[in-house]
Scaffold this motif. Sequence first.
Motif, mmCIF file in Angstrom:
data_model
loop_
_atom_site.group_PDB
_atom_site.id
_atom_site.type_symbol
_atom_site.label_atom_id
_atom_site.label_comp_id
_atom_site.label_asym_id
_atom_site.label_seq_id
_atom_site.Cartn_x
_atom_site.Cartn_y
_atom_site.Cartn_z
ATOM 1 N N ASP A 84 0.816 -1.228 0.000
ATOM 2 C CA ASP A 84 0.000 0.000 0.000
ATOM 3 C C ASP A 84 0.845 1.271 0.000
ATOM 4 O O ASP A 84 0.355 2.342 0.371
ATOM 5 N N ALA A 85 2.110 1.179 -0.381
ATOM 6 C CA ALA A 85 2.972 2.357 -0.465
ATOM 7 C C ALA A 85 3.459 2.523 -1.898
ATOM 8 O O ALA A 85 3.701 1.542 -2.613
ATOM 9 N N VAL A 86 3.570 3.786 -2.334
ATOM 10 C CA VAL A 86 4.121 4.134 -3.642
ATOM 11 C C VAL A 86 5.216 5.171 -3.392
ATOM 12 O O VAL A 86 5.025 6.088 -2.577
ATOM 13 N N SER A 105 -3.332 3.545 1.494
ATOM 14 C CA SER A 105 -4.409 3.001 2.316
ATOM 15 C C SER A 105 -5.055 4.064 3.172
ATOM 16 O O SER A 105 -6.167 3.880 3.654
ATOM 17 N N ALA A 106 -4.394 5.212 3.390
ATOM 18 C CA ALA A 106 -4.948 6.242 4.263
ATOM 19 C C ALA A 106 -5.779 7.290 3.513
ATOM 20 O O ALA A 106 -6.919 7.492 3.886
ATOM 21 N N THR A 111 -12.629 1.687 -1.575
ATOM 22 C CA THR A 111 -13.357 0.936 -0.549
ATOM 23 C C THR A 111 -12.373 0.612 0.571
ATOM 24 O O THR A 111 -11.291 0.088 0.306
ATOM 25 N N ILE A 112 -12.744 0.953 1.805
ATOM 26 C CA ILE A 112 -11.851 0.709 2.932
ATOM 27 C C ILE A 112 -12.488 -0.293 3.885
ATOM 28 O O ILE A 112 -13.703 -0.297 4.100
ATOM 29 N N LEU A 169 -7.177 -1.222 2.435
ATOM 30 C CA LEU A 169 -8.091 -1.080 1.313
ATOM 31 C C LEU A 169 -8.747 -2.415 1.000
ATOM 32 O O LEU A 169 -8.172 -3.482 1.221
ATOM 33 N N ALA A 170 -9.971 -2.365 0.469
ATOM 34 C CA ALA A 170 -10.675 -3.557 0.004
ATOM 35 C C ALA A 170 -10.912 -3.418 -1.492
ATOM 36 O O ALA A 170 -10.725 -2.344 -2.073
#
Length: 425
Positions: free
Chosen positions: A37-39, A58-59, A300-301, A324-325
């Motif tokens: 979830d990091a770029v 994700s945040a 969607t979280i 995240l979903a």
Amino acid sequence: MWTRDQVLALAPDAASRKAADKVGAPAKWSGTGAAHDAVWGECAGSGGKRYRSCVDVSAPAYRCDCPSRKIPCKHVLGLLLLWSSGEVAPAAEPPGWVAEWLERRRARAAERPAKAAAAGRPGTGTAARRESRVAAGLAELELWLTDRVAQGIAQARTDGPAEWTELARRLVDAQAPGLADRAGLLARALGHPDWPDRLLGEYALLYLLAAVYRRSSGLPADLVATVRARIGFPVPRESVLATTPVRDRWDVIGCRDEERDRLITRRVWLMGRESGRPALVLSHAPAGRSPDGSLVTGTTIDADLAFYPGSAPLRALVAERYGLAAAGPPPGIGLTRLPGLIAEVLAADPWTDSWPVVLAGVVPAADGLLLDEEGNALPLHPSAGVPWRLLAVSGGRPVTVAAEWTPDGLRPLTAWDEEGTVVQL
């Protein structure tokens, strides 16, 4: 993966969006990657300087060592544009500088509940004095409304605006800011063809708030909480977070910013996949700065939401995020179910003037209507005008539309086309 529209919606202003397009060229970036979830990546700046940028999607949250004070800056936006176009390759693990930043974020998140629990609350003497001032202010409001109705409202077009401004000022002095805001907006009723009915309806709702507050002893706790919130009594954040949260996969279905008195209020609406429950998350920022952008429309979280008390609870806080979903068009209801849904909401909270909905299988029309396959129709809000963007997404075919219900019609927020692509309206 986000779309280009979702990325640009994070920009604090038009200049940042324009600059991000230039910075988002692959030739400007090196050391890019995506994992957990990091770029991240390094962008070439002026004078040979390279700026390190990374995003926790994700945040989302952002970090860049450039000198810009904008959040997110053009480098972060450019990196996300690169990622959304598939130009950032996946990596096994983030580099050290990204991993350290993520670890610090996790540590700060772990400290927040303890800090919230330690937050101070008003003393009993302060609370009692406020209750007394509010009670006196609402008693005065009841008398004012009784006099205005007895005198008639024929002069409201000429005398009303000045009187309502003075009424709002007195309610502020009585420490009832919620009522003051409602009084300050009474002039909107004059813009309707049926303004006498509208104005009397608003007077009735103001009177009902004052009367229920006066008789609150013995009433259901949820109703009392609703009335106190409408009057303007604050609810401590820590008390909300102490309630039992609702865990769900929450679709972020829309976002709208409003500026008033040089304060920007961001409204973000969510809808629970399993619960079907709507939620509203508010954030604020001074004019010229962007409010919280951690909830991105179309994502969607998996999260816990803690709801503020009330008879039709809607406002919520994100208590904990689990990541995240899988995103996609949220489940929606048919057009014919909407009137019954709103009737239930208004029965619980008659002061409701906004409610999020997701409508499935609707077709927009150029005359400002949403139609279903049986020919049933509901009007859009006049501010929507001719909904060209929504018409283009639909192309005459049924789509899923997230909208904000209001007494004046539906405000379109977001649409999902046949392929599930999200488009912000």
